[in-house]
Scaffold this active site. Structure first.
Site, short mmCIF file in Angstrom:
data_model
loop_
_atom_site.label_atom_id
_atom_site.label_comp_id
_atom_site.label_asym_id
_atom_site.label_seq_id
_atom_site.Cartn_x
_atom_site.Cartn_y
_atom_site.Cartn_z
N TYR A 118 5.53 20.79 -8.61
CA TYR A 118 4.14 21.29 -8.65
C TYR A 118 3.69 21.70 -7.25
O TYR A 118 3.94 21.00 -6.28
CB TYR A 118 3.21 20.18 -9.14
CG TYR A 118 3.24 19.92 -10.63
CD1 TYR A 118 2.94 20.93 -11.53
CD2 TYR A 118 3.53 18.66 -11.10
CE1 TYR A 118 2.94 20.67 -12.90
CE2 TYR A 118 3.53 18.39 -12.46
CZ TYR A 118 3.23 19.40 -13.36
OH TYR A 118 3.24 19.14 -14.70
N LYS B 178 -3.11 -13.89 -9.95
CA LYS B 178 -4.04 -12.94 -10.56
C LYS B 178 -3.34 -11.59 -10.77
O LYS B 178 -2.27 -11.36 -10.20
CB LYS B 178 -5.26 -12.78 -9.65
CG LYS B 178 -4.94 -12.30 -8.25
CD LYS B 178 -6.08 -12.61 -7.28
CE LYS B 178 -5.81 -11.98 -5.93
NZ LYS B 178 -6.79 -12.42 -4.92
C1 LIG Z 1 -6.11 -12.94 -3.85
C2 LIG Z 1 -6.59 -14.17 -3.22
C3 LIG Z 1 -5.70 -15.00 -2.54
C4 LIG Z 1 -4.28 -14.60 -2.23
O1 LIG Z 1 -4.33 -13.63 -1.19
P1 LIG Z 1 -3.03 -12.96 -0.56
O2 LIG Z 1 -3.56 -12.12 0.53
O3 LIG Z 1 -2.39 -12.15 -1.64
O4 LIG Z 1 -2.15 -14.05 -0.09
C5 LIG Z 1 -6.18 -16.22 -2.09
N1 LIG Z 1 -7.49 -16.58 -2.28
C6 LIG Z 1 -8.36 -15.76 -2.90
C7 LIG Z 1 -9.78 -16.21 -3.05
C8 LIG Z 1 -7.97 -14.54 -3.37
O5 LIG Z 1 -8.84 -13.72 -3.96
#
Ligand SMILES: *Cc1c(COP(=O)(O)O)cnc(C)c1O
EC number: 5.1.1.1
Length: 348
Positions: A250, A39
């Site tokens: 800044y 994702k």
């Molecule tokens: C993002 C996600 C993962 C992966 O999680 P990590 O902590 O990055 O390993 C797995 N399952 C779901 C449902 C997620 O939303």
């Protein structure tokens, strides 16, 4: 005509390290298959490249958040499947019914929508204590008649191995798995894999640890088993000498005590190098490590350097996510997903 000007900011992504991290996580999951969360464009590094690389390693289960991400990925490699974690809204149904991915249904309304459309194989998320996405176990009756490929739940506190919610979620998921028929069961993210084989079920879903994150930095096995993946280099735009009493940047938050040599480098908060690194981050030139001085600007950062550094040279950021997280107070997830679009990206 001329070639486009080469970027003064580079991101080098080590595909072999991602593959090695996946293999390490797969072994830690014992008999369970190991999937991959891709994702947010593969946590900012490039979902398409990650899918192609991990499919070659044997990964068959990929996860994105929404249908736009699924469509951007296009066809999966042979034998691989994609699941969409946010399920289906009405507006997602054309994409979902096209078969490019399976929805992970997480509410009674989504289940009803999928059934009414005769949607076919799907995944289902149940909530076992996080109160984010998922049906409550007692709502499971609505699932009757559904062809569930994978039943999922998600851990809220897996990066705190001693947190009592881990065991409570494991117990709740085990009970739900006994009552809800599915081809496979899946609970563990990266940190969940670290909790041991009881949490692995049939399929694990690591994200962060694939990309060089270390879910529990105190865990020696994780520290040694997981390799850094992303390396950043920024070009020195200008070098200047700053006299005692003069300030830099800044807000004039850094004032020179001694005559100082300062390199202004081509990165800023628009590139995900957020202001949390002001007067806190550090950069490397060969073996020397130099401190960030003053505030991070949108496109520029000042670094106090030695005489080995000149205009046009490159400074590198150590690709140590736990350390960058400790220094900045940002999560390892935020550091990766915030990277931005101005990098010249190179896969090795
Ligand atoms: C993002 C996600 C993962 C992966 O999680 P990590 O902590 O990055 O390993 C797995 N399952 C779901 C449902 C997620 O939303």
């Amino acid at each position: 005509m001329f070639e486009s000007s080469p970027a003064a900011l580079r991101l080098t992504i080590d595909g072999d390290a991602i593959a090695a991290n996946w293999q390490w996580l797969r072994r830690r999951g014992g008999a369970a298959a190991c999937g991959a969360a891709v994702k947010a464009n593969g946590y900012g590094l490039g979902a398409a490249e990650v899918v192609a690389r991990l499919a070659r390693e044997g990964c068959r289960d990929f996860f994105v958040s929404n249908w736009a991400e699924a469509m951007a990925l296009g066809a999966m490699p042979d034998g691989a499947a994609l699941s969409v974690l946010h399920g289906v809204r009405e507006a997602d149904m054309p994409a979902a019914l096209s078969g490019i991915a399976r929805p992970v249904l997480s509410s009674a309304a989504q289940v009803a929508r999928w059934k009414a459309a005769g949607g076919g194989a799907c995944d289902v998320m149940i909530d076992t204590g996080m109160n984010r996405l998922g049906l409550r176990p007692e709502e499971a009756g609505v699932l009757d008649g559904l062809a569930i490929e994978t039943l999922l739940s998600h851990l809220a506190c897996a990066d705190e191995p001693d947190h009592p919610l881990n065991e409570r979620q494991l117990v709740a998921f085990t009970a739900a798995a006994g009552r809800i028929p599915a081809k496979r069961y899946s609970l563990a993210n990266s940190a969940g894999i670290g909790l041991g084989a009881r949490y692995a079920f049939d399929l694990t879903r690591p994200g962060l640890a694939l990309y060089g994150g270390v879910p529990v930095p105190d865990d020696e096995a994780q520290r040694h088993g997981l390799r850094p993946v992303a390396r950043i280099e920024a070009a020195v735009v200008q070098v200047r000498d700053v006299a005692p009493g003069e300030s830099v940047g800044y807000g004039a938050t850094w004032v020179a005590g001694l005559e100082s040599r300062v390199a202004i480098i081509n990165i800023g908060y628009a590139d995900g190098y957020l202001r949390a690194f002001s007067n806190a981050g550090s950069w490397r030139s060969r073996d020397a490590v130099y401190p960030v001085i003053g505030r991070v600007s949108m496109d520029l950062v000042a670094v106090q350097v030695g005489h080995d550094v000149g205009e046009g040279d490159w400074l590198a950021l150590d690709p140590d996510l736990p350390e960058a997280s400790r220094v900045s107070g940002l999560s390892q997830y935020e550091l990766l997903t915030g990277l931005g679009h101005r990098y010249q990206r190179r896969w090795t």
